[in-house]
Design an enzyme around this catalytic site. Structure first.
Site, PDB file in Angstrom:
ATOM      1  N   LYS A 133     -17.859  16.669  -1.334  1.00 32.76           N
ATOM      2  CA  LYS A 133     -16.443  16.583  -1.696  1.00 32.76           C
ATOM      3  C   LYS A 133     -16.122  15.139  -2.014  1.00 32.76           C
ATOM      4  CE  LYS A 133     -14.668  15.893   2.998  1.00 32.76           C
ATOM      5  NZ  LYS A 133     -13.848  16.428   4.087  1.00 32.76           N
ATOM      6  N   GLU A 179      -9.240  14.234   6.219  1.00 37.71           N
ATOM      7  CA  GLU A 179     -10.250  15.144   6.754  1.00 37.71           C
ATOM      8  C   GLU A 179      -9.688  15.987   7.890  1.00 37.71           C
ATOM      9  OE1 GLU A 179     -14.815  13.830   6.025  1.00 37.71           O
ATOM     10  OE2 GLU A 179     -13.895  13.275   7.913  1.00 37.71           O
ATOM     11  N   ASP A 184       0.860  -1.179   0.000  1.00 42.48           N
ATOM     12  CA  ASP A 184       0.000   0.000   0.000  1.00 42.48           C
ATOM     13  C   ASP A 184       0.903   1.238   0.000  1.00 42.48           C
ATOM     14  OD1 ASP A 184      -2.318   1.646   0.355  1.00 42.48           O
ATOM     15  OD2 ASP A 184      -1.846   1.735   2.490  1.00 42.48           O
ATOM     16  N   ASP A 238      -6.377  -2.727   3.631  1.00 42.38           N
ATOM     17  CA  ASP A 238      -5.299  -3.612   3.170  1.00 42.38           C
ATOM     18  C   ASP A 238      -5.441  -5.028   3.700  1.00 42.38           C
ATOM     19  OD1 ASP A 238      -4.039  -1.370   1.957  1.00 42.38           O
ATOM     20  OD2 ASP A 238      -3.187  -0.807   3.889  1.00 42.38           O
ATOM     21  N   ARG A 257      -5.942   3.723  -8.479  1.00 40.42           N
ATOM     22  CA  ARG A 257      -7.399   3.737  -8.367  1.00 40.42           C
ATOM     23  C   ARG A 257      -7.963   2.355  -8.044  1.00 40.42           C
ATOM     24  NH1 ARG A 257      -8.975   8.958  -7.684  1.00 40.42           N
ATOM     25  NH2 ARG A 257      -8.557  10.293  -9.494  1.00 40.42           N
ATOM     26  N   ARG A 311      -2.284  14.297  -2.582  1.00 43.57           N
ATOM     27  CA  ARG A 311      -3.606  13.673  -2.605  1.00 43.57           C
ATOM     28  C   ARG A 311      -4.637  14.771  -2.842  1.00 43.57           C
ATOM     29  NH1 ARG A 311      -3.726   8.756   0.253  1.00 43.57           N
ATOM     30  NH2 ARG A 311      -5.759   9.225   1.169  1.00 43.57           N
TER      31      ARG A 311
END
Length: 1182
Positions: free
Chosen positions: A643, A579, A487, A854, A825, A676
């Site tokens: 969002k 966030e 990851d 994961d 993606r 990101r």
């Protein structure tokens, strides 16, 4: 009323209170005592010990409990059909009990012979056995292993009178030893599980009963009970939050015990019950209402339920109202909760699935080797039984003493006698299969795991995270990894987000930064001079209004929980670091989130308070890739804040967006920088449109069938025709040492795949930063639209072109082994599918990640590694190994994995070698004795060989052996190819070499003592089979123990102590047996033999000759191999012996050690063979 025989506690109305306890002792005598709280007389009593019904053995005097209603409430048990469960609130009646049954029934349940009947309680059980079932169940599990079952069959055959040439004790004693060791290990683990269960079941919970609060054990709670949970207490079951001490009817829970996340989660009380703060108020409300929920399931983040009043009114319940067992109540004084799932029906226990069993290549090959050895045993037995038949038929007429009686066990020569003799030889040669193979390998792996956990260089001090092996079965597989699938976020990066860029109204902010302070925030956007100037503009300025609307959106559209620390400072708790970064960045710019409740959210906009009414929250999921909050502004306007990922938001924008031409290039620039990104959008709604949608959404939210799909369909309708406000960029920096770690893995010949949910530009940027890609790397991109054509022929042509491009790139690449793949993606499920594909078609793969997304990848890989990061411990709990940071992975593989593969392979080879060398003299003796199946060794020697005289030295070897210093392997990762390239055929070939050597050692140990001792001495008497067999056995002990030392590359004091201690212990054992030989039937044949042998010079001379002859061929072969074609590790071993220690210190960049001193005295340089990859070295004269 019938008094309950299980604990009940009632609080007294006065200030001090009285705890009335009813306990049942082991003798089932019901005796209780009233304990006044606060009187001081019993203040030292541990209430948890009182509540623990499994361990409490104290008897109390009987008094009645006050304040407990006499109504049992059995008519309020939950009802369920095929799709849902209906629950009534139980506020009256006695404290819950397990079930009404007699003493015999309770004993049957405790022993596991019967199932508990009656209401389902909250008792949990993680233990596998009961006291009565442990022995048979454990034995059944052990005999499912083929080797144990095989030796059990041998023991059973040995008990048949007249069949076995050896006593049954010769096989039974080693088998019992192996079974006992395994049973003791399993019993220790089972006792620990029982103790843990008793501790959890005995915890106390506050229960509402008869208008009062009483105490009850967790184990006795039932569905429908209402409990009161106070601050910092664990939740005893899955609860619906009915009321909270918070004015906003909300509470905060920490889910660290559930998923490892320490961030607080926000939960809400049901609006219909939030105002009822006592049992009396709830009793009046519960008279008209019932709860309907889904059936127990394992979905942690989904819940479908409703509160129903007859058929005329239904209110929805969702995951925001559900508090899960395993969570801890925080920042809230108390909550009232209705138990909807208890015990093994709770979601945390529904998720307790057995981890997939992973078997290493060595273990799979080991089973094949066992089958090959068994075939050899059958062949030997067939040949020996045929030889016996030929010998008897040809010699019986001439020798009367060979004639059989024709009765059992002396059968006449024929088919029956041939078969019986075959069984006898099968019993005689049964130890060709090493009985201690599996137990020795298990002990070795456990020791290796302990040393792995003690490695200080794998310890991460900042998070206090050592390297932990959660399984001891995959050690050697660490040395065979060919693919690492990792990851990105939190694994390669720190997962500490910084809000760095923002695209607002077509302008990029975050580039023009003012002078940063010494301790600058990671949210560098807050120091942008242009953005600060825009925010200071008067209302009506286009840029200022756009920036304020953008930052207001960030403060509102999130699930962040604002709390206060001990100093009263406002802090944010978020389940998503992204966030948290956006909200903190907005707060530093003056748009601060102040509070959040189910009905409203309050923010501070540059000093001005703003309260918005929350109408609906559409949560983020990995499938939706977006979240929305629907609010009513103070002026009455209804606005949707949304969002999400750029591709998701762009597909929902209204046509003709003016910012599209600016935002798209900004997004591309952000992605190329490795950031990101998220897109920010909103939509204003007319009240009529909202009312129509709200009715549809409410109907979907109370549906008990396909609720998630219906709610998603409703959300899809309103999340459309959006207006784009801009985009955000969050930076996640690489962890320390990641570039070096990735470079080391690539040098070791390991392919590295990165599986991430980011955009392809972001993934490429991170790959360049961590040296997965270089500036000269040629990239081949395969995108979704390449495969999305409806024309299958066109898709096939595209794939052919891509495949041709791949071949062209590979043919021109200077480092074919440095190939890397980045999958962008990808969803959690796709990570698991990609891992399964690599595992099935490519080679040994390792999955490494840090988050719950994961887990599928970690479990699907041959080896799963978890990172103890900020995304909780879900990955850690699903892993096989876990540590603090990615940079520890090379040491785990190159050092510990390589050592484990080399050591454990030697263990397996040695176990077969020593048993073949030990059994071959039996076969040779059968040849010269008319194939009579007479054992060559004494019974006591046969029984003790595997367990006492040939196991400890190899265990010491497997624990302490180091063929090279760790620094040599770390500086030269190509050495990892020695173990990574081992295939099954290589193991079988190595096995053949070891078996040839075993045959040679067995032959010399048999022939030389036979020649030296078999002839008559000065007294004219030849030595008997007992003395010759003992001499051969002694030579075997010397050979197989010293063989371990010849295989060692380094000499360790503990290893030498085990080898020579075993040899000396054997001779001391012979002395003891000789002194007491006349006291046991199975040692009688050794009377006088041991002393006579040890006093014979011929024996000691023959033993010395045996050792020289046995080790001469292998020593000569090793010298020639090291001179003509030395293995890679041998070159560096010689280098370690010739260069000073400081010459092997690590450098800033990995490099090959420059010189090696060869046996011929020449100095040559070692370089990497770039043409054939890093797996092999070539020697170049200097």
């Amino acid at each position: 009323m019938k008094q309950s025989s299980f604990p009940s506690y009632a609080a007294s109305p006065n200030g001090g209170g009285t705890i009335a306890a009813s306990l049942e002792s082991e003798s089932s005598a019901l005796i209780t005592e009233a304990v006044p709280v606060g009187s001081g007389q019993y203040d030292d009593i541990d209430l948890r010990a009182i509540g623990n019904m499994q361990t409490q053995k104290v008897k109390h005097k009987c008094v009645a409990s006050e304040g407990v209603c006499s109504k049992h409430g059995d008519d309020l048990l939950p009802e369920q059909d095929e799709s849902s469960r209906r629950i009534w609130m139980r506020l009256d009646g006695p404290v819950p009990y397990k079930a009404r049954r007699g003493r015999f029934q309770r004993w049957m349940v405790a022993m596991g012979l019967a199932k508990a009947r009656g209401p389902t309680n909250n008792r949990i059980r993680t233990s596998k056995y009961t006291p009565l079932t442990f022995l048979p169940a454990n034995l059944l599990q052990q005999f499912m292993r083929a080797a144990n079952l095989y030796f059990l069959a041998v023991v059973l055959m040995q008990t048949i009178p007249g069949l076995s040439p050896t006593p049954w004790q010769a096989t039974a004693l080693p088998l019992v030893f192996v079974l006992t060791v395994n049973a003791i290990k399993e019993a220790g683990e089972e006792i620990s599980r029982h103790s843990s269960d008793d501790q959890i079941n005995g915890k106390l919970a506050t229960l509402l009963r008869g208008g009062e609060e009483v105490l009850a054990c967790w184990a006795h709670l039932q569905v429908g009970d209402v409990v009161k949970v106070r601050r910092d207490e664990d939740l005893p079951a899955d609860l619906i939050c009915l009321a909270s001490s918070d004015d906003g009817d909300l509470c905060h829970v920490e889910t660290a015990n559930l998923d490892g996340e320490t961030n607080l989660k926000l939960k809400y009380a049901h609006p219909g019950t939030a105002k009822y703060k006592s049992a009396g108020d709830l009793r009046r409300w519960a008279a008209d209402w019932t709860f309907q929920t889904e059936l127990p399931n394992e979905r942690l983040y989904e819940f479908e339920g409703a509160v129903m009043k007859d058929a005329d009114r239904t209110d929805p319940l969702d995951i925001a109202n559900l508090l899960l067992r395993g969570c801890t109540l925080c920042n809230t004084d108390w909550i009232l909760g209705l138990i909807v799932f208890a015990g093994h029906d709770t979601k945390i226990f529904r998720n307790r699935t057995k981890a997939p069993r992973k078997v290493t290549q060595l273990e799979r090959t080991m089973n094949l080797l066992v089958a090959l050895v068994f075939a050899v045993q059958v062949i030997w037995s067939v040949l020996a039984s045929i030889g016996n038949y030929v010998f008897l038929t040809s010699h019986e007429p001439q020798h009367w003493y060979l004639r059989s009686t024709g009765q059992w066990p002396e059968l006449k020569p024929g088919l029956a006698a041939l078969f019986v003799q075959f069984l006898r030889f099968m019993i005689l040669f049964n130890q060709l299969i090493p009985i201690s193979l599996y137990i020795t390998l298990e002990l070795v792996k456990v020791c290796q795991c302990k040393f792995l956990q003690w490695d200080c260089q794998l310890y991460h001090a900042e998070s206090d995270s050592p390297c932990v092996a959660r399984t001891s079965t995959l050690n050697e597989e660490l040395g065979q990894v060919q693919y690492v699938l990792t990851d990105k976020t939190g694994t390669l990066t720190q997962n500490v987000m910084g809000f760095v860029l923002a695209s607002i109204q077509g302008r990029m902010y975050g580039r023009q930064l003012e002078r940063l302070p010494v301790k600058a925030s990671p949210h560098s956007l807050a120091y942008d001079m242009g953005l600060k100037q825009s925010l200071q503009q008067a209302e009506g300025n286009h840029a200022a209004d756009a920036a304020k609307a953008f930052l207001t959106h960030l403060a509102v559209c999130n699930t962040v929980t604002p709390t206060h620390n001990a100093d009263g400072e406002l802090i944010y708790q978020a389940s998503s670091p992204d966030e948290e970064a956006l909200v903190q960045g907005a707060a530093q710019l003056g748009f601060r989130l102040r509070s959040r409740s189910l009905q409203s959210v309050e923010i501070d906009c540059q000093g001005l308070p703003l309260e918005l009414e929350v109408l609906a929250v559409l949560d983020f999921t990995s499938d939706r890739k977006r979240m929305s909050v629907l609010c009513r502004l103070p002026d009455g306007q209804i606005r949707l804040f949304c969002k999400g990922a750029d591709n998701v938001i762009y597909s929902r924008l209204a046509p003709g967006q003016p910012l599209d031409q600016y935002t798209q290039p900004h997004l591309a620039e952000m992605s190329r920088s490795g950031f990101r990104t998220l897109c920010i959008a909103q939509r204003d709604l007319h009240p009529e449109s909202y009312e129509a949608w709200a009715r549809e959404y409410h109907a979907a939210s109370i549906a008990l069938h396909d609720r998630e799909a219906k709610m998603e369909a409703a959300a899809h309708k309103i999340e459309a025709q959006l207006e784009l406000l801009g985009a955000t960029a969050v930076e996640d920096r690489l962890q320390t040492g990641v570039p070096k770690a990735v470079h080391t893995l690539l040098q070791a010949g390991i392919r590295v795949w990165v599986l991430t949910g980011d955009k392809i530009e972001t993934a490429i940027s991170i790959s360049l930063a961590c040296q997965l890609f270089s500036s000269t790397t040629k990239l081949l991109m395969l995108r979704e639209h390449d495969l999305g054509s409806a024309d299958s022929q066109l898709t096939s042509e595209v794939l052919k072109l891509k495949a041709a491009e791949v071949q062209r790139l590979l043919s021109t690449a200077s480092h074919p082994s440095s190939r890397a793949v980045v999958c962008c993606r990808v969803s959690p499920r796709q990570k698991s599918l990609v891992t399964s594909l690599v595992k099935r078609r490519a080679g040994t793969c390792l999955g490494i990640g840090d988050g719950a997304n994961d887990v599928g990848m970690i479990q699907a890989a041959h080896i799963g590694v978890g990172i103890s990061g900020r995304e909780g411990r879900a990955a850690v709990l699903a892993s096989d190994f876990h540590f603090g940071q990615f940079r520890f992975l090379p040491r785990l593989l190159l050092i510990h994995g390589r050592w484990a593969m080399k050591r454990n392979l030697e263990v397996v080879m040695y176990m077969f070698y020593k048993n073949l060398a030990y059994n071959l003299p039996n076969f040779l003796f059968a040849i010269i004795s008319g194939c009579s199946s007479l054992p060559f060794y004494s019974t006591i020697l046969i029984a003790s060989y595997n367990v006492m005289w040939s196991s400890m030295p190899i265990i010491g070897f497997a624990v302490f052996e180091q063929d090279l210093r760790p620094i040599s392997v770390e500086q030269n990762p190509q050495l990892y190819g020695e173990t990574a390239s081992i295939q099954q055929q290589d193991i079988i070939l190595k096995f053949c070499h070891w078996m040839i050597e075993a045959c040679w050692h067995g032959l010399t140990a048999f022939a030389i003592p036979l020649l030296a001792l078999g002839k008559s001495g000065g007294d004219g008497k030849a030595e008997g089979v007992d003395l010759t067999g003992l001499a051969t056995f002694t030579c075997i002990i010397l050979i197989v123990n010293l063989k371990v030392l010849t295989r060692a590359s380094s000499i360790h004091s503990c290893h030498c102590l085990l080898v020579f201690g075993t040899i000396l212990g054997f001779f001391y054992f012979l002395r003891i047996v000789s002194a007491r030989a006349d006291r046991a039937e199975h040692t009688a044949n050794l009377i006088g033999v041991v002393g006579r042998m040890l006093m014979m010079p011929r024996f000691w001379l023959s033993a010395a000759v045996v050792l020289c002859v046995a080790f001469f061929p292998s020593s000569v072969a090793t010298v020639f191999r090291n001179h003509l074609q030395p293995p890679d590790h041998q070159l560096f071993k010689e280098l370690e012996l010739t260069l000073p220690p400081f010459a092997l210190l690590p450098t800033s960049e990995p490099a090959l050690v420059p010189m090696v001193s060869l046996p011929n005295g020449k100095v040559q340089m070692v370089s990497s063979d770039q043409e054939h990859g890093p797996e092999r070295f070539q020697m170049v004269s200097e």
